[in-house]
Each structure stands twice: as structure tokens, then as C-alpha cells.
Design a protein around this motif. Structure first.
Motif, PDB file in Angstrom:
ATOM      1  N   PRO A   1     -30.104  34.224-102.863  1.00  0.00           N
ATOM      2  CA  PRO A   1     -31.074  33.217-103.329  1.00  0.00           C
ATOM      3  C   PRO A   1     -30.477  32.255-104.346  1.00  0.00           C
ATOM      4  O   PRO A   1     -30.734  31.041-104.296  1.00  0.00           O
ATOM      5  CB  PRO A   1     -32.193  34.071-103.940  1.00  0.00           C
ATOM      6  N   HIS A   2     -29.686  32.791-105.266  1.00  0.00           N
ATOM      7  CA  HIS A   2     -29.028  31.945-106.268  1.00  0.00           C
ATOM      8  C   HIS A   2     -28.057  30.978-105.603  1.00  0.00           C
ATOM      9  O   HIS A   2     -28.029  29.773-105.927  1.00  0.00           O
ATOM     10  CB  HIS A   2     -28.297  32.835-107.277  1.00  0.00           C
ATOM     11  N   LEU A   3     -27.279  31.467-104.639  1.00  0.00           N
ATOM     12  CA  LEU A   3     -26.283  30.626-103.974  1.00  0.00           C
ATOM     13  C   LEU A   3     -26.925  29.566-103.089  1.00  0.00           C
ATOM     14  O   LEU A   3     -26.308  28.537-102.797  1.00  0.00           O
ATOM     15  CB  LEU A   3     -25.335  31.495-103.143  1.00  0.00           C
ATOM     16  N   LEU A   4     -28.143  29.805-102.655  1.00  0.00           N
ATOM     17  CA  LEU A   4     -28.867  28.810-101.871  1.00  0.00           C
ATOM     18  C   LEU A   4     -29.475  27.716-102.741  1.00  0.00           C
ATOM     19  O   LEU A   4     -29.860  26.661-102.230  1.00  0.00           O
ATOM     20  CB  LEU A   4     -29.978  29.474-101.049  1.00  0.00           C
ATOM     21  N   GLU A   5     -29.534  27.956-104.036  1.00  0.00           N
ATOM     22  CA  GLU A   5     -30.167  27.007-104.944  1.00  0.00           C
ATOM     23  C   GLU A   5     -29.156  26.117-105.659  1.00  0.00           C
ATOM     24  O   GLU A   5     -29.383  24.915-105.817  1.00  0.00           O
ATOM     25  CB  GLU A   5     -31.008  27.755-105.993  1.00  0.00           C
ATOM     26  N   ILE A   6     -28.056  26.688-106.118  1.00  0.00           N
ATOM     27  CA  ILE A   6     -27.146  25.941-106.978  1.00  0.00           C
ATOM     28  C   ILE A   6     -26.272  24.993-106.158  1.00  0.00           C
ATOM     29  O   ILE A   6     -25.989  25.241-104.984  1.00  0.00           O
ATOM     30  CB  ILE A   6     -26.253  26.889-107.800  1.00  0.00           C
ATOM     31  N   PRO A   7     -25.835  23.878-106.762  1.00  0.00           N
ATOM     32  CA  PRO A   7     -24.899  22.992-106.074  1.00  0.00           C
ATOM     33  C   PRO A   7     -23.611  23.724-105.692  1.00  0.00           C
ATOM     34  O   PRO A   7     -23.170  24.641-106.389  1.00  0.00           O
ATOM     35  CB  PRO A   7     -24.620  21.905-107.115  1.00  0.00           C
ATOM     36  N   ALA A   8     -23.031  23.309-104.581  1.00  0.00           N
ATOM     37  CA  ALA A   8     -21.771  23.865-104.073  1.00  0.00           C
ATOM     38  C   ALA A   8     -21.895  25.322-103.651  1.00  0.00           C
ATOM     39  O   ALA A   8     -20.883  26.011-103.478  1.00  0.00           O
ATOM     40  CB  ALA A   8     -20.651  23.712-105.108  1.00  0.00           C
ATOM     41  N   GLY A   9     -23.123  25.800-103.481  1.00  0.00           N
ATOM     42  CA  GLY A   9     -23.313  27.159-102.997  1.00  0.00           C
ATOM     43  C   GLY A   9     -23.267  27.212-101.483  1.00  0.00           C
ATOM     44  O   GLY A   9     -22.453  26.548-100.858  1.00  0.00           O
ATOM     45  N   ILE A  10     -24.149  27.978-100.880  1.00  0.00           N
ATOM     46  CA  ILE A  10     -24.164  28.123 -99.432  1.00  0.00           C
ATOM     47  C   ILE A  10     -25.382  27.395 -98.869  1.00  0.00           C
ATOM     48  O   ILE A  10     -26.261  26.968 -99.613  1.00  0.00           O
ATOM     49  CB  ILE A  10     -24.198  29.610 -99.014  1.00  0.00           C
ATOM     50  N   THR A  11     -25.418  27.259 -97.559  1.00  0.00           N
ATOM     51  CA  THR A  11     -26.554  26.642 -96.884  1.00  0.00           C
ATOM     52  C   THR A  11     -27.179  27.649 -95.933  1.00  0.00           C
ATOM     53  O   THR A  11     -26.540  28.627 -95.516  1.00  0.00           O
ATOM     54  CB  THR A  11     -26.122  25.402 -96.088  1.00  0.00           C
ATOM     55  N   VAL A  12     -28.405  27.390 -95.562  1.00  0.00           N
ATOM     56  CA  VAL A  12     -29.085  28.244 -94.582  1.00  0.00           C
ATOM     57  C   VAL A  12     -28.311  28.229 -93.267  1.00  0.00           C
ATOM     58  O   VAL A  12     -28.222  29.254 -92.583  1.00  0.00           O
ATOM     59  CB  VAL A  12     -30.537  27.775 -94.386  1.00  0.00           C
ATOM     60  N   ALA A  13     -27.755  27.089 -92.917  1.00  0.00           N
ATOM     61  CA  ALA A  13     -26.992  27.005 -91.663  1.00  0.00           C
ATOM     62  C   ALA A  13     -25.826  27.981 -91.669  1.00  0.00           C
ATOM     63  O   ALA A  13     -25.530  28.625 -90.643  1.00  0.00           O
ATOM     64  CB  ALA A  13     -26.483  25.582 -91.453  1.00  0.00           C
ATOM     65  N   ASP A  14     -25.148  28.116 -92.807  1.00  0.00           N
ATOM     66  CA  ASP A  14     -24.041  29.067 -92.874  1.00  0.00           C
ATOM     67  C   ASP A  14     -24.545  30.489 -92.698  1.00  0.00           C
ATOM     68  O   ASP A  14     -23.920  31.302 -92.007  1.00  0.00           O
ATOM     69  CB  ASP A  14     -23.306  28.924 -94.207  1.00  0.00           C
ATOM     70  N   LEU A  15     -25.685  30.811 -93.312  1.00  0.00           N
ATOM     71  CA  LEU A  15     -26.252  32.145 -93.122  1.00  0.00           C
ATOM     72  C   LEU A  15     -26.569  32.398 -91.648  1.00  0.00           C
ATOM     73  O   LEU A  15     -26.352  33.489 -91.135  1.00  0.00           O
ATOM     74  CB  LEU A  15     -27.524  32.308 -93.956  1.00  0.00           C
ATOM     75  N   LYS A  16     -27.071  31.382 -90.979  1.00  0.00           N
ATOM     76  CA  LYS A  16     -27.477  31.548 -89.588  1.00  0.00           C
ATOM     77  C   LYS A  16     -26.293  31.713 -88.644  1.00  0.00           C
ATOM     78  O   LYS A  16     -26.335  32.511 -87.709  1.00  0.00           O
ATOM     79  CB  LYS A  16     -28.311  30.345 -89.136  1.00  0.00           C
ATOM     80  N   PHE A  17     -25.230  30.969 -88.880  1.00  0.00           N
ATOM     81  CA  PHE A  17     -24.180  30.869 -87.872  1.00  0.00           C
ATOM     82  C   PHE A  17     -22.868  31.560 -88.226  1.00  0.00           C
ATOM     83  O   PHE A  17     -22.085  31.875 -87.337  1.00  0.00           O
ATOM     84  CB  PHE A  17     -23.888  29.384 -87.582  1.00  0.00           C
ATOM     85  N   ASN A  18     -22.598  31.803 -89.492  1.00  0.00           N
ATOM     86  CA  ASN A  18     -21.304  32.348 -89.896  1.00  0.00           C
ATOM     87  C   ASN A  18     -21.237  33.843 -89.579  1.00  0.00           C
ATOM     88  O   ASN A  18     -22.035  34.636 -90.100  1.00  0.00           O
ATOM     89  CB  ASN A  18     -21.086  32.123 -91.396  1.00  0.00           C
TER      90      ASN A  18
END
Length: 797
Positions: free
Chosen positions: A759-776
Motif C-alpha cells: 500500500p505504501h509503495l502504491l502511494e509514494i512517488p517512484a513506487g510501484i503501479t497496479v499494472a506491475d502488480l497485475k503483470f509482473n
């Protein structure tokens, strides 16, 4: 970073027909092949195609997901061709297509192997026009429709639909084209329930819908004539003006256009370029002026035909033209200042000097321009503008050679060559402060990216930066060198920012300084200030492709402002439509936004033989997201095999090796995977005592991933945690390292720790994106956990 391939560029205005098969991706393979073959046959059978081919004016684009035909000097050609293809398709209702027509600039690039590639704003807008339609529609841009209205026979076929919102929020004015035999009279769904009026509408209401175009047959370009077109048309101006400032143009603004080399020895071009660049640098020291950077002005010829349009594209009121002639030990420099709006010559001067007395010319020219534009200079500015950099002609010659190499080529190899010339300059004149400063900046960049770190050591950067400061403590260039050392080597971002602030005071018109300030401010997490600094850099260098690309992919992307990122990179593509790095960076943004199919299409624009780091990174990510692990391995192997033997891998290549190991592992090829992971460890940490310092591309966390691949759990977790600490205070790299730690925790079964970090990494700049969670695939260990699935449903990240 691979060398940019040298090429010949020709720009021309063309009348473009863009065609696309509707629902192509949903067809079975045999259906795709059959439709492609039929389309190829129909297109080649049209009179327009045959005529162009017979005249030797047919060029072929590489195969992609879209196709285009472009005709020069004949606005009727696209609609005539469309009619022919549509009539032929009456017998093939299974082929459903749509089409867009637009008139605009097209760039033809011929590489050293005499292979042509074509792209440009004309083709891009034609595609956007086409995208506004449904199957069966032939849509025309308002601009192209106005051209057609010159011919009475087309009037009944043109039906204005108004504006359509195309990709990235861009609005285009669209006209529907149809008659009793071709085209779709229905209003496209993007326009809602809007009636079309016209005498032909009722007659074609029940006409069977069909379409035209070839997606996979390859893009075809037909261009008549061979004249050189130098980006002076209204269409090109409209496309590029968005990169310039929107504020009123200052009367005290100036751009220095490329100087003409009049020397009999054309190898003296470096000297001409250097003189121009030094004049521009002197002007950039004057706070009362606005001066456009060289990267933007070098795209024009020495004496452009339409000064008013050039000044509008650059956002300036005045243009400086010049020429340099070097004969033996004599130099002749001629300059003239022109008011672009009136074509009025405000001032002109000629300078005849001996080679060892040419050093002061740049300062004299800059002072004269400031006087003509009523720009008052402070005492410090007068001194900075007039100061001679060296009294040694040979040292100055070496310096100008390095400057030209550095500014005309953005590649590691070019920077290595430029550094050699600066090294030669300081050997000839140890008191040459500017050469020391440029050398420090280049060495810091090479060290930062782990290019031959045994040569470009931290000490060598410090030595050059300190020497420049000792010789010229008031020079802005010395402060840039200090900032580069503190930023790239010491990673002391606050101190680096202070140095760049000192540079800004002394070089108020330097786009480079504002760009570097942006780099540091984002590291400090001061994102809003960074954006302001980047915008100022773009104002001073509106056509700098590297700057626009960097702002898109290394700033707006970090903020998940995907539309802004794409807009910035699209502006870069308007300037350099053939830019492989620009297409790759655009694909990276689309990947992060979850637009995977579009990213795939974007990468199709890049030739297969391009092995630029950014291209490889985007291709590997795309293949991993699409679970094409063999393809990812092959991409990495081609890259690694292209590198010099017996040389350490840079940090980019180290990442690629680890990714190849992961892909081998997912394919069950464990021995190959182990070999890749072991190689990565050897490259990053060749001895047990090797200290792995934080760098530009996260080598510490790459090492952690390699340990994880080898199954060394404790080492992997310890190294990943250490990497997070290594990047403490770095708002760009630290979140990326936190993501790697979470991936390694997930790999070894610590699901709770991994999920709690997300959740923290989805919020802060330069973190991760939902797309990365879905596809990586690296997140696969978490996929069955409902907490993870819930995170993947977040529509805003």
C-alpha cells in the motif's frame, strides 16, 4: 547506451491515408494471414499504388500494427486510393476496416545501409483521425478537408462531425467522407447521437459497411519528389509550438542558429560549432536576456527561409546567424542579429583574427548583442562574458573538438571521446578551467553509469571538479562540475542542490542547470519544485529530445501522471519521430499505466537491430508481462553478445542478466538460470571484499535479486535490506529498492511482510503501479492472497 545510428533525414509535407483492420487481434491466425494477403493484393492493385511504384517513388515502412500511404503534392491521392480499395473490398465483407486521412509533415530517414524508414506528425495525426471512427468509416482531418474543398467534386462527400477526443486528451477536428459507393454514413460512436446531413446520406443508409487497410501487410509510404523540406510548414509549426512557451515573447530573447562553416576543409566544422556554442554560452550568462539552448537551435540550418516561423517555434524575438572560415592560422567570423518579426537586420559585424587571438571574439559578440537588445550587464556579468578561457590555441582547439563531440552525440562512447579531448586541452594548458569543468561533468556521468569505473573513478571526478573551482571560482561551469561530483559521486543531494543554485546565479539561461536542479530536487522528494525547474529547462530548450524524454519517463512517470508523461514523450517524438529511445520510453509509460497492448504496438516501431539500453529494458519488461520468457531471454542474449568482450558489464546489463536468469527459472531451465545469476554476482561483487556502492541503476538490489535466484535466502534478504538503507534519503531509488525487498520476501514465503509493504509503495512517488502488480511474474507468490487481489483492483495507481 548504444550509439545513435547516423542517418540522413528528409522532411516533407505529405497527404496521408492511415488504415487499420478492425478486430484484427481477435481473428484466428489463419484468418489474419488470409486477410493480410488479400489486403496486400488489393492495395497493390490500386492505380495510385501502381503509378507510384512505376515511377520509383514507393517506400516501404517496417511491418507494424498500422499501415499508411503518404503522397506528396496531391491532396486528392488519399481519397482516390481509398475509393479504389473500398470498391475492391465490396467482394470481401469479412474484412472490416477503418481509415483516417490527414495532410502534414512526414520524416524520411535513410540509414547508412540505405534503408528507409518513415514516420512523423502527418502519420500520427492521420492515425488519431482514424481512431475516431468505427468499422467502415473513412474520416478526414479538417485540415485535409479544406484542401479537398478546392475541388468541387468532393464537396458532396464531406460531412463535418466536429471535434473528437483522441489519444491522451488531444482534440482533433473530424470530417466524415462517404458517397453512394464507399464510406459509412453513420456517426461514429465517439460523437454520440449526432445527425449527419447531406444529399447522399439517405442513399447510403443501408449500404453494407466495410473497411480498408492493412495492419500487418506493412506500412507503405508513397512520396513524390526529392526536394528537402526543413520543418517550416504551418502543420509542423502547430505540432511543435506546444513545446515552446505560452507567455508573450520577450524583446530581449535570442536564439543562436547553427553557424555556417565556410572553410575549404570541411573537417573544420567542429571549430565552427565550437565558436557558435561559446557565443551562446556567453549570452547565457546575461540575466536580462532569454537565450535558447543549442540543443533546440541546432535542428535548423544556418540561414533558414522563414525566420518568423523559426522564432515562433523557439519562442524568441531575435535570431543570430553567423559563419566561420578558418584558413591556416587565420579565422574570419561574420555575425548578424535579425529581428525575426520584421526580418530587420539590427546589427552585423565581421571579425578577422589570427588563430591565437580568436579567444575574445565570443565575448565581443555577446556584449554587442546585449547592447543591441538594451540588456544591462552587471559588473560580474561583464567580466564573465569578456573573460578569455585560455591563451593556448592548441588547447582551445582540443576543447572545441570535445565540445562538438559531446553536444552532437548522446552516447557513452561519444562522452569517452569528448573526455579525451578535454584531457588533451588541460595537458596543453593546465590552467584551462572550462576544460577541467567539462571533464568533471562527463567523468561523473560515466562513473554514475558504471562505464569503465576503473578509469572514471570518483577521485578523477573530484580532481577535475576541484581544479576547475580553484582556477575559476566565479564561473558557473565550475559550480556545475561541483554539483555533478556531489550529486553523482557523493550522493549528497542537498550539497549538490546548493552547487547548482550557485551555477544558476551565474548561468541564468542554462537549460542544463535547470535540468540538473530538477534531478536533485526529485531525489530530495521536492517534486513540485522539481517540476518548476524542469518546465524552465524546457522553456529554454523546447526541442531537446533527451530533456523531454527524461521529464516524461523519469519524472511524470514517477508521479503516475501518465497523461503528462505521454504528452512529454510525444513532444519528443514530434521532434524525432524515428527516435528508438523515445518509442521505448513511451512503451515504458504505457506498461506502467497498464496499457500493455499499446506498449506492444509502440515497441513495434523500433527496428529489431536497435540495442539501446532503454529499448532493451522496455522489450524485456514487455516480454515478461506477456509471459514470453523465451523472447525475453533472447533479447538479453542479443544485448550481452553485442557488448565488448572481457569488459565488465554496466549496471543496465547486470539487470538484464538477472532478468534472463529469472525467465530461465520460470521456464524450468534451472541450470541456465543458475549460470545467469552466478554471472551477475561475479560482475557486481567480483570479490567477497568488494563494496557495492549505490549507483544510478540500483546495483545493490540487483545483487540481492541474484542471490535470491541462487536460493541464498539470508544473503538475498540481508542485501535487499541493505540496499534500502543505501538509498536512504533518495526519493527516487529508495522506493524501487523497497519493492525489490518485498519481491524477495514474497519469493521466500514471507507473504505478510511483502503485502504489508505494497500500500505504501502504491502511494509514494517512484513506487510501484497496479499494472506491475497485475503483470509482473515476480509478484506471482502473492496472487492467491485476497489482500493482494484487492490491491490489484485499485483503479487510480
Amino acid at each position: 547506451m548504444a550509439d545513435e545510428q547516423k542517418s540522413r533525414l528528409r522532411l516533407t509535407i505529405a497527404h496521408v491515408l492511415f488504415i487499420d483492420i478492425v478486430g484484427y487481434s481477435k481473428l484466428r491466425t489463419n484468418e489474419q494471414s488470409a486477410q493480410v494477403e488479400k489486403l496486400r493484393e488489393i492495395v497493390r492493385g490500386t492505380e495510385q499504388y501502381r503509378t507510384a511504384e512505376a515511377e520509383g517513388k514507393l517506400l516501404r515502412l517496417p511491418t507494424g500494427d498500422g499501415g499508411a500511404l503518404a503522397f506528396r503534392n496531391n491532396p486528392e491521392a488519399p481519397v482516390l486510393c481509398a475509393e479504389e480499395i473500398a470498391k475492391a473490398l465490396n467482394s470481401h465483407p469479412e474484412i472490416r476496416v477503418r481509415m483516417g486521412i490527414h495532410s502534414g509533415p512526414v520524416n524520411e530517414v535513410t540509414d547508412l545501409n540505405e534503408q528507409a524508414n518513415v514516420a512523423g506528425a502527418g502519420i500520427n495525426i492521420a492515425q488519431r483521425i482514424m481512431d475516431c471512427g468505427d468499422a467502415g468509416h473513412i474520416l478526414v482531418s479538417k485540415h485535409a478537408a479544406e484542401d479537398l474543398e478546392q475541388y468541387d467534386q468532393w464537396h458532396p462527400y464531406l460531412h463535418d462531425l466536429g471535434e473528437c477526443e483522441a489519444k491522451h486528451g488531444e482534440r482533433v477536428r473530424v470530417v466524415n467522407f462517404y458517397n453512394d459507393e464507399i464510406g459509412n454514413p453513420a456517426v461514429p460512436t465517439k460523437f454520440g447521437k449526432k445527425a449527419i446531413t447531406g444529399t447522399t446520406a439517405a442513399a447510403v443508409t443501408n449500404r453494407r459497411r466495410y473497411a480498408i487497410a492493412a495492419v500487418v501487410i506493412g506500412a507503405l509510404i508513397v512520396i513524390g519528389g526529392t526536394g528537402l523540406f526543413l520543418a517550416r510548414t504551418t502543420a509542423f509549426q502547430k505540432m511543435t509550438r506546444r513545446a515552446g512557451p505560452v507567455s508573450p515573447v520577450s524583446e530581449k530573447s535570442v536564439a543562436v542558429l547553427p553557424f555556417q562553416n565556410l572553410s575549404d576543409d570541411k573537417s573544420n566544422a567542429y571549430f565552427t560549432d565550437g565558436i557558435q556554442d561559446e557565443i551562446l554560452t556567453r549570452l547565457s550568462k546575461i540575466a536580462a536576456l532569454k537565450v535558447i539552448s543549442r540543443t533546440s537551435t541546432q535542428k535548423y540550418k544556418s540561414a533558414p527561409d522563414n525566420l518568423r516561423e523559426v522564432s515562433q517555434e523557439l519562442g524568441v524575438a531575435n535570431l543570430l546567424e553567423g559563419s566561420v572560415q578558418k584558413i591556416a592560422n587565420a579565422v574570419h567570423v561574420n555575425v548578424q542579429l535579425i529581428r525575426a518579426a520584421t526580418d530587420e537586420h539590427l546589427w552585423a559585424e565581421s571579425y578577422n583574427r589570427k588563430l591565437d587571438d580568436v579567444f575574445g571574439v565570443e565575448g565581443e559578440v555577446a556584449s554587442a548583442i546585449a547592447d543591441q537588445l538594451n540588456a544591462k550587464l552587471s559588473g560580474a556579468e561583464q567580466k564573465a562574458v569578456a573573460e578569455k578561457p585560455t591563451q593556448n590555441a592548441a588547447a582551445y582547439d582540443a576543447y572545441l573538438r570535445g565540445l562538438t563531440i559531446e553536444h552532437n552525440n548522446y552516447s557513452y562512447d561519444a562522452y569517452v571521446q569528448a573526455n579525451r579531448n578535454y584531457q588533451r586541452a588541460v595537458e596543453l594548458d593546465p590552467n584551462f578551467a572550462l576544460a577541467w569543468a567539462r571533464m568533471a561533468i562527463l567523468r561523473s556521468f560515466l562513473n554514475f553509469n558504471r562505464i569503465d569505473p576503473n578509469t572514471y573513478t570518483a577521485d578523477s571526478v573530484k580532481q577535475a571538479a576541484d581544479r576547475a573551482m580553484a582556477l575559476a571560482p566565479d564561473a558557473g561551469e565550475s559550480w556545475i562540475a561541483q554539483g555533478s561530483y556531489r550529486y553523482r559521486i557523493l550522493r549528497d543531494f542537498n550539497s549538490a542542490f546548493a552547487a547548482y543554485e550557485e551555477a544558476r546565479k551565474r548561468l541564468p539561461n542554462s537549460a542544463l542547470v535547470y535540468e540538473y536542479r530538477g534531478f536533485v530536487l526529485r531525489r530530495l522528494g521536492r517534486w513540485q519544485e522539481a517540476e518548476t525547474s524542469y518546465k524552465k529547462a524546457i522553456e529554454l530548450d523546447p526541442l531537446d529530445v533527451q530533456l523531454l524524454r527524461s521529464v516524461g519517463n523519469e519524472f511524470y512517470l514517477y508521479l503516475r501522471r501518465f497523461d503528462d508523461a505521454l504528452a512529454s514523450i510525444d513532444r519528443a517524438l514530434q521532434v524525432a519521430p524515428q527516435g528508438a529511445g523515445e518509442h521505448a520510453n513511451k512503451a515504458a509509460v504505457l506498461q506502467a499505466a497498464g496499457r500493455i497492448d499499446e506498449a506492444h504496438q509502440e515497441l513495434a516501431f523500433v527496428p529489431d537491430d536497435v540495442l539501446d539500453d532503454w529499448v532493451i529494458a522496455a522489450r524485456v519488461t514487455q516480454a515478461m508481462y506477456e509471459r514470453r520468457f523465451n523472447d525475453a531471454i533472447n533479447i538479453v542474449e542479443r544485448k550481452i553478445n553485442s557488448l565488448p568482450q572481457n569488459q565488465p558489464l554496466d549496471s543496465f546489463a547486470q539487470q538484464f542478466v538477472v532478468q534472463a536468469g529469472q525467465c530461465n527459472e520460470w521456464l524450468g531451465q534451472h541450470e541456465a538460470a543458475q549460470q545467469m545469476f552466478e554471472r551477475a554476482v561475479r560482475e557486481i561483487k567480483p570479490t567477497p571484499d568488494t563494496v557495492v556502492q549505490p549507483d544510478a541503476n540500483n546495483s545493490p538490489s540487483t545483487l540481492a535479486q541474484a542471490y535470491a535466484g541462487l536460493g541464498e535466502k539470508e544473503k538475498a534478504l540481508q542485501q535487499a535490506a541493505q540496499a534500502v538503507k543505501d538509498y536512504d534519503g533518495d526519493a527516487v531509488n529508495q522506493p524501487q529498492n523497497e519493492a525489490v525487498l518485498a519481491q524477495i520476501q514474497a519469493r521466500f514465503g514471507d507473504i505478510d511482510s511483502a503485502i504489508s509493504a505494497l500500500p505504501h509503495l502504491l502511494e509514494i512517488p517512484a513506487g510501484i503501479t497496479v499494472a506491475d502488480l497485475k503483470f509482473n511474474p515476480l509478484w506471482d507468490p502473492l496472487r492467491k492472497d485476497p489482500r493482494f487481489e484487492k490491491l490489484c483492483q485499485n483503479p487510480n495507481k
